[in-house]
Scaffold this active site. Sequence first.
Site, short mmCIF file in Angstrom:
data_model
loop_
_atom_site.label_atom_id
_atom_site.label_comp_id
_atom_site.label_asym_id
_atom_site.label_seq_id
_atom_site.Cartn_x
_atom_site.Cartn_y
_atom_site.Cartn_z
N LYS A 38 -18.97 -108.72 57.69
CA LYS A 38 -18.19 -107.26 57.02
C LYS A 38 -19.23 -106.50 56.70
O LYS A 38 -20.59 -106.27 56.14
CB LYS A 38 -17.82 -108.76 56.01
CG LYS A 38 -18.75 -109.15 55.14
CD LYS A 38 -18.35 -110.14 53.35
CE LYS A 38 -19.39 -111.10 52.89
NZ LYS A 38 -19.09 -112.30 51.95
N HIS A 47 -16.24 -122.98 50.59
CA HIS A 47 -17.48 -121.86 49.64
C HIS A 47 -18.48 -122.06 48.48
O HIS A 47 -17.82 -122.88 47.71
CB HIS A 47 -17.44 -120.38 49.67
CG HIS A 47 -18.09 -119.55 49.61
ND1 HIS A 47 -18.37 -119.06 50.69
CD2 HIS A 47 -17.75 -118.17 49.47
CE1 HIS A 47 -19.49 -117.27 50.76
NE2 HIS A 47 -19.15 -117.72 49.73
N ARG A 72 -21.05 -119.61 58.30
CA ARG A 72 -21.21 -117.94 58.29
C ARG A 72 -22.26 -117.82 57.78
O ARG A 72 -22.31 -117.94 56.42
CB ARG A 72 -19.87 -118.46 57.33
CG ARG A 72 -18.36 -118.92 57.80
CD ARG A 72 -17.80 -119.07 56.48
NE ARG A 72 -18.01 -119.24 54.96
CZ ARG A 72 -17.99 -120.44 54.69
NH1 ARG A 72 -17.43 -121.81 55.07
NH2 ARG A 72 -18.28 -120.72 53.19
N TYR A 82 -35.25 -85.48 35.61
CA TYR A 82 -34.32 -85.62 34.56
C TYR A 82 -34.66 -86.19 33.00
O TYR A 82 -35.06 -87.01 33.04
CB TYR A 82 -32.76 -85.92 34.90
CG TYR A 82 -31.98 -84.56 35.58
CD1 TYR A 82 -31.92 -82.91 35.40
CD2 TYR A 82 -31.74 -85.07 36.94
CE1 TYR A 82 -31.50 -82.28 36.51
CE2 TYR A 82 -30.97 -84.02 37.72
CZ TYR A 82 -31.32 -82.83 37.48
OH TYR A 82 -30.65 -82.03 38.57
N CYS A 94 -33.05 -89.23 41.61
CA CYS A 94 -31.51 -87.96 40.56
C CYS A 94 -30.98 -88.08 42.48
O CYS A 94 -30.94 -88.97 42.90
CB CYS A 94 -32.52 -86.82 41.41
SG CYS A 94 -33.72 -86.03 40.27
N MET A 95 -29.45 -87.88 42.36
CA MET A 95 -28.25 -87.26 43.78
C MET A 95 -29.16 -87.46 44.57
O MET A 95 -28.74 -88.53 45.84
CB MET A 95 -27.38 -86.07 43.07
CG MET A 95 -26.29 -86.30 44.22
SD MET A 95 -25.32 -85.60 44.48
CE MET A 95 -24.43 -85.49 42.81
N ASP A 96 -30.40 -86.19 44.84
CA ASP A 96 -30.74 -86.00 46.20
C ASP A 96 -31.93 -85.97 46.15
O ASP A 96 -32.51 -85.98 47.47
CB ASP A 96 -30.43 -84.84 46.30
CG ASP A 96 -29.05 -84.22 46.07
OD1 ASP A 96 -27.87 -84.94 46.42
OD2 ASP A 96 -28.57 -83.53 45.33
C1 LIG Z 1 -19.89 -112.61 52.98
C2 LIG Z 1 -19.94 -114.63 53.07
C3 LIG Z 1 -20.05 -115.31 53.41
C4 LIG Z 1 -22.04 -115.12 54.32
O1 LIG Z 1 -22.83 -115.08 52.96
P1 LIG Z 1 -23.84 -114.91 52.94
O2 LIG Z 1 -24.57 -114.97 51.48
O3 LIG Z 1 -24.17 -113.43 53.37
O4 LIG Z 1 -24.56 -115.70 54.59
C5 LIG Z 1 -20.17 -116.36 54.03
N1 LIG Z 1 -18.43 -116.95 53.29
C6 LIG Z 1 -17.60 -116.13 52.95
C7 LIG Z 1 -16.76 -116.82 52.35
C8 LIG Z 1 -18.22 -114.98 52.42
O5 LIG Z 1 -17.71 -114.19 51.61
#
Ligand SMILES: *Cc1c(COP(=O)(O)O)cnc(C)c1O
Length: 394
Positions: free
Chosen positions: A60, A186, A238, A283, A330-332
């Site tokens: 993602k 999760h 995951r 700045y 700064c920005m750049d």
């Molecule tokens: C982003 C995410 C992961 C992966 O998490 P990491 O800590 O980067 O391994 C796994 N499960 C869900 C639901 C997530 O949103």
Amino acid sequence: MGAEVGATEESFTSPPLNPVLEELPSHRMIRAEVDLSALAHNVEVLRGYANGAELMGVVKADAYGHGLVPVTRALAHAGVKQFAVANVQEGIELRQSGLDWPILVLSAPLSSSIPVYAQHGLRLTVSSLEIAKGVAEAASPDAPLVVHVKVDTGIHRLGIASVDVPETLDRLDALPDVTVEGIWTHCATVHDDFVYEQLGRFDEMLGGLETCPRAVHVSNSGTLLYVPEASKGRSVVRVGGALYGLIADPITGSSEIDLRPVMRLVSKVVHTQVLQPGETVSYGRTWTAERETRIATVAAGYGDGFLRALSNRGDVGIHGVLFPIIGRVCMDMLMVDLGPPQPAGKLPIVSAGDDVVLFGPGGPSAEETAVAADTLVYELTCGLTARVPKVYHL
Ligand SMILES: *Cc1c(COP(=O)(O)O)cnc(C)c1O
């Protein structure tokens, strides 16, 4: 297009690796170097932790800023056989790149977007009773859906309450055009015993099911690395950040983890000068020279996603030596303290055109920079802007 329901592993193909871009034109100042061999190394290391569970590569947010398509292709080459994205659009981009491996969309769909999952062969997360209803209404022989049911065991972000899971599974299982492939939860933290409470709730819920979906998954990177019980006996983990060699929120004092950083952010010195005592930098004049000081101006700033919170906080690496960032970012541009005008001892001579490692090998680690900015390491790589070209090395 997209993965067919019930397709076997052999029917998926690994798309070719992207061509490797070795050099940028010399006028380009900043670049994010992405080391695909480090990525492949991390896949192997994480397989060891996964203990037989399959890795689901979480790609993602543009693969945490490393580049969605090149990274996913490299992961597929390293033997990762399933992927997860946050939203449908990311899944569509992977399908359009030619990737036909299973892709799970982790976040919650609105009912209007459910048909798009079927159209692109994306696995859908059923994280509420409303979504289960939407799935029942949208699935048809022409638009079959593969779903994973998400259970809320305490993070209170998304998910179905444990008590509602058996009935939801029964209803989904009864639908001819819906395949319930997975069930998952999760974890909110790996830093206290709450993770064991969550695991307990999840296992209790699983224990009460008559039939359990094939893919059961709990662990993200932190849970995989620090809570072995969470992955034991599961079919899938995951894993996102750890693939990129990033450890969010490391548990200090835990054993060394042999992950390699995949990204190195590099810019260049564009100017050097010597300041007299009392002269100030950038700045707001938040840094004052206390002695005669040589400083360098570097072509990187928050316009590239290099955080302004690093003002007077972080370090950068030049010729393998760390130098502190002085004054406001700064920005750049940003400025660094090179020390006295005549570098003594081991200090290198720094001049315009020299490489500056903002984080990664040769500079501070991304984790060190994140700590200096008081943020999570993921925010550093995810936050790089479109102005930063990525250069891939095999
Ligand atoms: C982003 C995410 C992961 C992966 O998490 P990491 O800590 O980067 O391994 C796994 N499960 C869900 C639901 C997530 O949103």
